[in-house]
Each structure stands twice: as C-alpha cells, then as structure tokens.
Design an enzyme around this catalytic site. Structure first.
Site, PDB file in Angstrom:
ATOM      1  N   CYS A   1      11.550   9.131  -4.807  1.00 21.95           N
ATOM      2  CA  CYS A   1      12.376   8.184  -4.051  1.00 21.95           C
ATOM      3  C   CYS A   1      11.808   6.765  -4.205  1.00 21.95           C
ATOM      4  O   CYS A   1      10.657   6.517  -3.850  1.00 21.95           O
ATOM      5  CB  CYS A   1      12.395   8.579  -2.575  1.00 21.95           C
TER       6      CYS A   1
ATOM      7  N   GLU B   1      11.950   2.917   7.289  1.00 25.54           N
ATOM      8  CA  GLU B   1      12.540   1.946   6.370  1.00 25.54           C
ATOM      9  C   GLU B   1      11.429   1.252   5.576  1.00 25.54           C
ATOM     10  O   GLU B   1      10.450   0.746   6.133  1.00 25.54           O
ATOM     11  CB  GLU B   1      13.392   0.897   7.093  1.00 25.54           C
TER      12      GLU B   1
END
Length: 242
Positions: free
Chosen positions: A29, A82
């Site tokens: 990711c 985040e």
C-alpha cells in the site's frame, strides 16, 4: 522488510516492547509506505503489523474502528490514521530531523504540491486498475502535465531534494509512486516512454532518493509491486506469496 499479512483468525500481536511505536500497515500500500518512510526518516524504533485487507482480522476494528491502514499506535491509547496525519504527528513528536521546511512560504507551497500530487496518483490507478483501459500514451501525457510543477519546484530550489540537501516531507510523501513508476508499463506489457529530457531534475531526484537510507529500508522490488497489482486485478491475490 517482512511482508507476512495477518488475516481473519490470526491472533492479535502482543503490545510492542520497549516503548516502540507500532504501525498497522500493508506491504504494498503506497499510503502505508508513506508512513513507514516517515518513521524510518525519523529513526524512531517501531514495529510493523501487516494486515490482509481482503480478509481482515476481527480484532482490527478494536485498534482502528474503520479497519483501515495505515494506523499508528503511538501508545497510551493514541491511534493516528491517514498517511499525511501520521507523518505530521511524527514530525511534531520527534523534531529531528525536521521534515517540513522552516520557511512558512515553502512549507505552504510543499503542502499544496502534496495535495496536487493526487492528480498523479489518480492517473496511476486508472492505468493500473482501471476497467476501461486507454492507450498508455494518454496516461503518460496526463502524468507529464501533472509532474511539471514538481520539476519546476526542484529547478527553483536548486537542490537535489525538495527538502534541500536531504529529503523532506514532500520527498517522502510522493516517493511511493516513484518506486512504483514502472508498474503501469509492466501490467500493460507496453513501455511508457517517459520524456527524460523534459524532467532532468526529477530523474536526478529519483536516483538520489534510491540511495537514501530510509528509502532503502522500506523498499519493495518493482517486480513484486507489479505481481501484487496484477494478482489484485485478476482476482488471484495471495498477499504472502507475491
């Protein structure tokens, strides 16, 4: 870097020892990659718990209710999510080396460039994962236009890195996609002929970034990135055999 991913039925790992931070991540990711780079750049002791996002362990929502990664367990019950917020948190908690420029105007400009880089990531994902494929030349034309402000910033700054003589926040936050830049070509079995003469500063930046300790520590081979993306697209993904 370990790429073992925990899935449904796997036990939750014991809390990290020695006051280490813990990052809940996924090895392929790019947003988790951002967080790993920020941690490595700060030289902070941390461990990684990789998560199989297609078959998440039940306990993940007790760590992060949305079950998303990256998620940083900063201790004392504090969870930061985040990628940009994690990087900002780390820059505030561990001041050295600073990642944001000291000059307020430069910092504001770099924040805008990070936001604008979303144009590049959007094109990248369309080229790799989009169901309606366009000719690669069209994606390339759009990427070239989106990258021009970054070449201009390096020219104006007069340094190898956006952060100056060493990488800073902007460098680390866009690097994950630079590491994956060849993936669209590999996936589509056709070379995207990047105009090297148009981006001499960005290409020199790319080569210099590859030699940075934090980048090396968190690097994943391009072919593995491509195998992950290909398996995701065709529905055969097994995180731990990529």
């Amino acid at each position: 870097m370990s790429t073992k991913h925990l899935k449904k039925g796997d036990a939750q790992p014991a809390p990290p020892e020695g006051g280490k931070l813990r990052l809940y991540s996924m090895a392929f990711c790019p947003y988790s990659h951002r967080a790993r780079l920020a941690l490595a750049a700060k030289g902070v002791p941390f461990d990684i718990v990789n998560i199989n996002l297609l078959d998440k362990p039940d306990w993940l929502t007790s760590v992060q209710p949305q079950g998303k990664v990256p998620a940083l367990d900063a201790g004392g019950g504090q969870i930061v999510i985040e990628s940009l917020d994690i990087a900002d948190f780390l820059d505030g908690k561990f001041p050295e080396p600073p990642l944001w420029p000291a000059d307020a105007d430069t910092k504001a400009r770099h924040k805008k460039l990070i936001d604008d880089f979303g144009k590049v990531t959007k094109i990248f994902y369309e080229a790799v994962y989009g169901k309606e494929k366009r000719p690669l030349g069209e994606y390339l034309e759009e990427i070239v236009a989106a990258l021009q402000p970054f070449e201009d910033e390096l020219v104006a700054g007069g340094n190898t890195f956006f952060g100056g003589t060493r990488p800073g926040m902007l460098d680390y936050m866009i690097w994950p996609w630079a590491e994956r830049a060849k993936v669209p070509s590999i996936i589509n079995k056709h070379e995207m002929n990047f105009p090297k003469d148009k981006f001499p500063k960005l290409l020199a930046w790319r080569d210099a970034m590859k030699e940075e300790a934090a980048v090396k520590a968190q690097a994943v081979d391009t072919e593995r990135h491509a195998r992950f993306s290909s398996a995701y697209v065709d529905g055969t993904l097994d995180y731990d055999s990529v």
